[in-house]
Design an enzyme around this catalytic site. Sequence first.
Site, PDB file in Angstrom:
ATOM      1  CG  ASN A 156      82.952  -7.541 -55.002  1.00 45.64           C
ATOM      2  OD1 ASN A 156      82.241  -8.541 -54.874  1.00 45.64           O
ATOM      3  ND2 ASN A 156      82.469  -6.374 -55.389  1.00 45.64           N
ATOM      4  NE  ARG A 187      80.009  -4.736 -51.897  1.00 41.68           N
ATOM      5  CZ  ARG A 187      79.511  -4.285 -53.033  1.00 41.68           C
ATOM      6  NH1 ARG A 187      78.689  -3.254 -53.015  1.00 41.68           N
ATOM      7  NH2 ARG A 187      79.833  -4.842 -54.173  1.00 41.68           N
ATOM      8  CD  GLU A 218      63.878  -9.352 -48.682  1.00 44.45           C
ATOM      9  OE1 GLU A 218      64.972  -9.682 -49.161  1.00 44.45           O
ATOM     10  OE2 GLU A 218      63.237  -8.362 -49.084  1.00 44.45           O
ATOM     11  CB  CYS A 257      83.178  -9.860 -51.334  1.00 44.69           C
ATOM     12  SG  CYS A 257      83.013 -11.619 -51.672  1.00 44.69           S
ATOM     13  CD  GLU A 314      59.032  -5.457 -52.433  1.00 43.27           C
ATOM     14  OE1 GLU A 314      59.327  -6.399 -53.182  1.00 43.27           O
ATOM     15  OE2 GLU A 314      59.858  -4.909 -51.675  1.00 43.27           O
TER      16      GLU A 314
HETATM   17  C1  AGP Z   1      64.894  -7.124 -51.896  1.00 43.77           C
HETATM   18  O1  AGP Z   1      64.483  -6.886 -50.606  1.00 43.77           O
HETATM   19  C2  AGP Z   1      65.845  -8.158 -52.095  1.00 43.77           C
HETATM   20  N1  AGP Z   1      66.806  -8.276 -51.120  1.00 43.77           N
HETATM   21  C3  AGP Z   1      66.200  -8.526 -53.501  1.00 43.77           C
HETATM   22  O2  AGP Z   1      65.091  -9.176 -54.022  1.00 43.77           O
HETATM   23  C4  AGP Z   1      66.644  -7.397 -54.480  1.00 43.77           C
HETATM   24  O3  AGP Z   1      65.572  -6.553 -54.756  1.00 43.77           O
HETATM   25  C5  AGP Z   1      67.175  -8.044 -55.760  1.00 43.77           C
HETATM   26  O4  AGP Z   1      68.284  -8.837 -55.441  1.00 43.77           O
HETATM   27  C6  AGP Z   1      67.533  -7.033 -56.820  1.00 43.77           C
HETATM   28  O5  AGP Z   1      68.529  -6.173 -56.366  1.00 43.77           O
HETATM   29  P1  AGP Z   1      68.913  -4.882 -57.184  1.00 43.77           P
HETATM   30  O6  AGP Z   1      67.732  -3.958 -57.139  1.00 43.77           O
HETATM   31  O7  AGP Z   1      70.094  -4.321 -56.472  1.00 43.77           O
HETATM   32  O8  AGP Z   1      69.213  -5.294 -58.590  1.00 43.77           O
END
Ligand code: AGP
Length: 607
Positions: free
Chosen positions: A101, A27, A487, A2, A480
Amino acid sequence: MCGIVGYTGAQNAAPVLLEGLKKLEYRGYDSAGIAVMDQDRIEVSKVRGRIAALCEKTRDGASVPGCTGIGHTRWATHGAPTEENAHPHLSNDGRIAVVHNGIIENYIALREELLREGYHFLSETDTEVIVHLLEYYYRGNVRDALIKTANRLQGSYALGVICADEPGKVYAVREASPLILGIGLGEHFFASDVTALVSHTRSVIYLEDGEFAELSADSVRVFDCSGREIAKKTTRILWDVQAAEKGGYEHFMLKEIMEQPGAVKATIAPRIRDGKVLFAELEGLVPHLPSIRKIVITACGSAYYAGCAGKYALERLCRVPVGVELASELRYSDPLIDSGTLVIAISQSGETADTIAALRECRERGAATLAVVNVVGSSVASLADYTVYTWAGPEIAVATTKGYTTQVTVLYLLALFFAEHLYPDTFGLGRMAETVQTLPRRIQEAIDMNASIPALAAKYHRSPALFFIGRNTDYAAALEGALKMKEISYLHAEAYAAGELKHGTIALIGEHQPVIALCCNPAVMEKSLSNIVEVKSRGAEVLALTFRNNQKILSVADDLLFIPEVEALFSAAVEIVPLQLLAYHVARENGCDIDKPKNLAKSVTVE
Ligand code: AGP
């Protein structure tokens, strides 16, 4: 997962809180609320849905007068996204309001205890125990009640608290969730992220775990968990305010894709001098490098795929085995990690719960730990023995782009840095460092040479499924590329090591099935070509990603995406760029909410 904000000063608090919440909406965005104190009365306004709905309900804050307040934007964990479960939560006597949060792990036991004491619960949230505990411990002094309450909580929390008995005061508490104080003139703020503060002030204080702050219009006091006042350093934010805004682009994601040449340059520039890679922040690690027997990279999502791409350079140059482990799996796998292991945890946000937990597990097993992180002062950064920042700047779109490319770039730099210390006589390290220095330019070229992407997106956006294939470094980039596509566009997209197709997946390839074939690694080019021929002979339409002069691929593919020639060991950071753009334009064709894809949030602080 959050975002929280707080304000005290001379302005009406509600418009300031709403503006801050809009910046934090990435967030979490399923419900939102504010609590504003007017003299000694607290008024709460909450909605299910986005901040825009809260603005409408409060007439942009006009219906909630008062100069002190707290706000929250939610991504539901405990209880559905309803108005009742939205924050702020009020104490039973209506005198204390809380935004939170994080996760309170022992909330069930606390809830039962508070029910026995006669407290009524109005929501299903874990957070509500906090406000009732505060009321329970409150004997005319919020600070004391906060300390007693914090002692009872297990889990992670950043809290904002106001109490009607203390007009003009806002409290902020941090334990394993980000929280930053903003220092203004006659006004003070707190927020989960500096992006919510920069339009008001560039002077900030990063709270550490176990600290809490008492803010009023003219003072900021920070205390440790025992209530002892402590001195804190004020940091100046150097970002351009524009950097946290869309800067004329339709979406943050597109802006962040376009920022990649600059972001990667910022990652590299301070770290290469005269053909050598320098990491002042890793000086303490250098003497231990010869005793490292293996490297384990751990992360989630795109950060994990960045690890997959960086593994090739680390293994090739350092001659040390490199394992890439999903953080959510590593911690439960009784991993073979000891003092001879270097663990590299990668995280854009630095707040990903699984990555934090994996890092803790590895530390307990005696590994040396190195964090590759974008957000300064984040939990992953504070936990690791060594931290290398990616310097990508704020990333707002939920789908990471510059976060990924800068992570991959840091891994290339680390591979060169470790190799320089382990094998200083290796031929060609200087030349490779020069190649890495060209990445910003090549990323810009990759952006410029693919003007056909919107048309390709229009052609492929209705496909029920997309397959991404590649070998070796191309496979890492394909992983990737497929994640980006699924997504944000909600198309089914899968990445396969091209050599695996014939072991099962090729059964899914039929007439007009789009296959995106990554062919940028000369060492496996002939094999990649064979895989293209295999899928084409089953009717697939092949969109190949390769170099402009790669005649063999050009002659068999139906459509083309291009990158400039880059040494394969360092090419994933460039290959991904046309794939990000393709995903972006497919999502746009499909009318998707690109910056805030459904069911996702920027920072995954739950396991
Ligand atoms: C990436 O586009 C995603 N939204 C997600 O996979 C992200 O990379 C993953 O949650 C890790 O986040 P972080 O790098 O903030 O740890």
